[in-house]
Design a protein around this motif. Sequence first.
Motif, PDB file in Angstrom:
ATOM      1  N   GLU A   6       0.817  -1.393  -0.021  1.00  0.00           N
ATOM      2  CA  GLU A   6       0.147   0.002  -0.141  1.00  0.00           C
ATOM      3  C   GLU A   6       0.897   1.170  -0.042  1.00  0.00           C
ATOM      4  O   GLU A   6       1.997   1.331   0.652  1.00  0.00           O
ATOM      5  CB  GLU A   6      -0.938   0.012   1.374  1.00  0.00           C
ATOM      6  CG  GLU A   6      -1.967  -0.963   1.353  1.00  0.00           C
ATOM      7  CD  GLU A   6      -1.209  -2.171   2.089  1.00  0.00           C
ATOM      8  OE1 GLU A   6      -1.948  -2.950   2.716  1.00  0.00           O
ATOM      9  OE2 GLU A   6       0.213  -2.135   2.521  1.00  0.00           O
ATOM     10  N   SER A   7       0.305   2.376  -0.533  1.00  0.00           N
ATOM     11  CA  SER A   7       0.876   3.625  -0.477  1.00  0.00           C
ATOM     12  C   SER A   7      -0.020   4.707  -0.704  1.00  0.00           C
ATOM     13  O   SER A   7      -1.291   4.307  -0.980  1.00  0.00           O
ATOM     14  CB  SER A   7       1.985   3.540  -1.733  1.00  0.00           C
ATOM     15  OG  SER A   7       1.405   3.552  -2.879  1.00  0.00           O
ATOM     16  N   GLY A   8       0.292   6.076  -0.438  1.00  0.00           N
ATOM     17  CA  GLY A   8      -0.427   7.037  -0.683  1.00  0.00           C
ATOM     18  C   GLY A   8      -1.111   7.619   0.510  1.00  0.00           C
ATOM     19  O   GLY A   8      -2.088   8.537   0.546  1.00  0.00           O
ATOM     20  N   GLY A   9      -0.854   6.915   1.688  1.00  0.00           N
ATOM     21  CA  GLY A   9      -1.309   7.648   2.904  1.00  0.00           C
ATOM     22  C   GLY A   9      -0.613   8.926   3.388  1.00  0.00           C
ATOM     23  O   GLY A   9       0.427   9.292   2.697  1.00  0.00           O
ATOM     24  N   GLY A  10      -0.953   9.549   4.397  1.00  0.00           N
ATOM     25  CA  GLY A  10      -0.340  10.813   4.816  1.00  0.00           C
ATOM     26  C   GLY A  10      -1.527  11.481   5.671  1.00  0.00           C
ATOM     27  O   GLY A  10      -2.468  11.089   6.088  1.00  0.00           O
ATOM     28  N   LEU A  11      -1.012  12.526   6.122  1.00  0.00           N
ATOM     29  CA  LEU A  11      -1.886  13.663   6.770  1.00  0.00           C
ATOM     30  C   LEU A  11      -2.406  14.398   5.827  1.00  0.00           C
ATOM     31  O   LEU A  11      -2.074  15.246   4.874  1.00  0.00           O
ATOM     32  CB  LEU A  11      -0.998  14.383   7.708  1.00  0.00           C
ATOM     33  CG  LEU A  11      -1.357  15.612   8.620  1.00  0.00           C
ATOM     34  CD1 LEU A  11      -2.291  14.934   9.722  1.00  0.00           C
ATOM     35  CD2 LEU A  11      -0.427  16.607   9.265  1.00  0.00           C
ATOM     36  N   VAL A  12      -3.891  14.710   6.063  1.00  0.00           N
ATOM     37  CA  VAL A  12      -4.716  15.528   5.417  1.00  0.00           C
ATOM     38  C   VAL A  12      -5.465  16.343   6.217  1.00  0.00           C
ATOM     39  O   VAL A  12      -5.846  15.722   7.371  1.00  0.00           O
ATOM     40  CB  VAL A  12      -5.357  14.465   4.364  1.00  0.00           C
ATOM     41  CG1 VAL A  12      -6.211  13.537   5.072  1.00  0.00           C
ATOM     42  CG2 VAL A  12      -6.317  15.373   3.480  1.00  0.00           C
ATOM     43  N   GLN A  13      -5.928  17.398   5.807  1.00  0.00           N
ATOM     44  CA  GLN A  13      -6.967  18.147   6.730  1.00  0.00           C
ATOM     45  C   GLN A  13      -8.469  17.640   6.420  1.00  0.00           C
ATOM     46  O   GLN A  13      -8.814  17.033   5.511  1.00  0.00           O
ATOM     47  CB  GLN A  13      -7.015  19.720   6.278  1.00  0.00           C
ATOM     48  CG  GLN A  13      -5.856  20.367   6.861  1.00  0.00           C
ATOM     49  CD  GLN A  13      -5.731  21.930   6.510  1.00  0.00           C
ATOM     50  OE1 GLN A  13      -6.696  22.406   5.741  1.00  0.00           O
ATOM     51  NE2 GLN A  13      -5.049  22.725   7.238  1.00  0.00           N
ATOM     52  N   PRO A  14      -9.101  17.696   7.678  1.00  0.00           N
ATOM     53  CA  PRO A  14     -10.609  17.395   7.532  1.00  0.00           C
ATOM     54  C   PRO A  14     -11.190  17.789   6.121  1.00  0.00           C
ATOM     55  O   PRO A  14     -10.985  19.032   5.776  1.00  0.00           O
ATOM     56  CB  PRO A  14     -11.269  17.661   8.730  1.00  0.00           C
ATOM     57  CG  PRO A  14     -10.267  17.606   9.661  1.00  0.00           C
ATOM     58  CD  PRO A  14      -9.094  18.228   8.976  1.00  0.00           C
ATOM     59  N   GLY A  15     -11.963  17.043   5.571  1.00  0.00           N
ATOM     60  CA  GLY A  15     -12.690  17.561   4.159  1.00  0.00           C
ATOM     61  C   GLY A  15     -11.711  17.289   3.187  1.00  0.00           C
ATOM     62  O   GLY A  15     -12.159  17.414   1.762  1.00  0.00           O
ATOM     63  N   GLY A  16     -10.339  16.797   3.290  1.00  0.00           N
ATOM     64  CA  GLY A  16      -9.709  16.877   2.325  1.00  0.00           C
ATOM     65  C   GLY A  16      -9.698  15.290   1.367  1.00  0.00           C
ATOM     66  O   GLY A  16     -10.634  14.568   1.838  1.00  0.00           O
ATOM     67  N   SER A  17      -8.873  14.995   0.833  1.00  0.00           N
ATOM     68  CA  SER A  17      -8.741  13.663  -0.179  1.00  0.00           C
ATOM     69  C   SER A  17      -7.431  13.087  -0.306  1.00  0.00           C
ATOM     70  O   SER A  17      -6.487  13.728  -0.181  1.00  0.00           O
ATOM     71  CB  SER A  17      -9.495  14.167  -1.595  1.00  0.00           C
ATOM     72  OG  SER A  17     -10.657  14.739  -1.938  1.00  0.00           O
ATOM     73  N   LEU A  18      -7.678  11.701  -0.621  1.00  0.00           N
ATOM     74  CA  LEU A  18      -6.317  10.999  -0.755  1.00  0.00           C
ATOM     75  C   LEU A  18      -6.824   9.978  -1.750  1.00  0.00           C
ATOM     76  O   LEU A  18      -7.837   9.494  -1.628  1.00  0.00           O
ATOM     77  CB  LEU A  18      -5.885  10.432   0.669  1.00  0.00           C
ATOM     78  CG  LEU A  18      -5.047  11.095   1.466  1.00  0.00           C
ATOM     79  CD1 LEU A  18      -4.684  10.414   2.791  1.00  0.00           C
ATOM     80  CD2 LEU A  18      -3.715  11.899   0.954  1.00  0.00           C
ATOM     81  N   ARG A  19      -5.804   9.327  -2.406  1.00  0.00           N
ATOM     82  CA  ARG A  19      -5.663   8.206  -3.155  1.00  0.00           C
ATOM     83  C   ARG A  19      -4.792   7.246  -2.756  1.00  0.00           C
ATOM     84  O   ARG A  19      -3.621   7.264  -2.761  1.00  0.00           O
ATOM     85  CB  ARG A  19      -5.583   8.364  -4.637  1.00  0.00           C
ATOM     86  CG  ARG A  19      -5.959   7.021  -5.501  1.00  0.00           C
ATOM     87  CD  ARG A  19      -5.963   7.379  -7.098  1.00  0.00           C
ATOM     88  NE  ARG A  19      -4.484   7.225  -7.392  1.00  0.00           N
ATOM     89  CZ  ARG A  19      -4.118   6.946  -8.680  1.00  0.00           C
ATOM     90  NH1 ARG A  19      -5.238   6.919  -9.512  1.00  0.00           N
ATOM     91  NH2 ARG A  19      -3.047   6.900  -9.092  1.00  0.00           N
ATOM     92  N   LEU A  20      -5.411   6.165  -2.254  1.00  0.00           N
ATOM     93  CA  LEU A  20      -4.495   5.083  -1.619  1.00  0.00           C
ATOM     94  C   LEU A  20      -4.368   4.251  -2.907  1.00  0.00           C
ATOM     95  O   LEU A  20      -5.171   3.975  -3.551  1.00  0.00           O
ATOM     96  CB  LEU A  20      -5.067   4.186  -0.473  1.00  0.00           C
ATOM     97  CG  LEU A  20      -5.351   5.290   0.706  1.00  0.00           C
ATOM     98  CD1 LEU A  20      -6.237   4.178   1.812  1.00  0.00           C
ATOM     99  CD2 LEU A  20      -4.221   5.759   0.968  1.00  0.00           C
ATOM    100  N   SER A  21      -3.216   3.497  -2.915  1.00  0.00           N
ATOM    101  CA  SER A  21      -2.645   2.740  -4.065  1.00  0.00           C
ATOM    102  C   SER A  21      -2.443   1.337  -3.455  1.00  0.00           C
ATOM    103  O   SER A  21      -1.716   1.293  -2.192  1.00  0.00           O
ATOM    104  CB  SER A  21      -1.501   3.091  -5.100  1.00  0.00           C
ATOM    105  OG  SER A  21      -2.144   4.357  -5.571  1.00  0.00           O
TER     106      SER A  21
END
Length: 123
Positions: A6-21
């Motif tokens: 897995e990759s693509g995690g991180g710190l994001v502000q509430p309301g934000g987006s991420l794409r995990l792979s």
Amino acid sequence: QVQLVESGGGLVQPGGSLRLSCATFGFPLDLYAIGWFRQAPGKGREGLSCISSQDGIKYYADSVKGRVTISRDNAKKMVYLQMSSLKPEDTAVYYCASRLRVCSEFGGDYADWGQGTQVTASS
């Protein structure tokens, strides 16, 4: 050797987006269903989404329905989880896992797992 990474995690502000792979190795992805799970500190493992093998049927847990989209690229041997409108309660380690052909909501039905990627939704 069967491996999921897995990759693509991180710190994001509430309301934000991420794409995990989820990169897969050592098995024919087109014959396998891939599930995404998460585990928050002090909580049990939660199934989030799954995409079946050749027919590509998708399943979503109620807790994330409408906020996540699962997809797969068999040629690249990749599976993705696009997440949006992230909330603090989405903070967890996210895992992908494989099982032959059809999805299951039970993590125990999956044979192989990745090492996980941390997602933190916090301001």
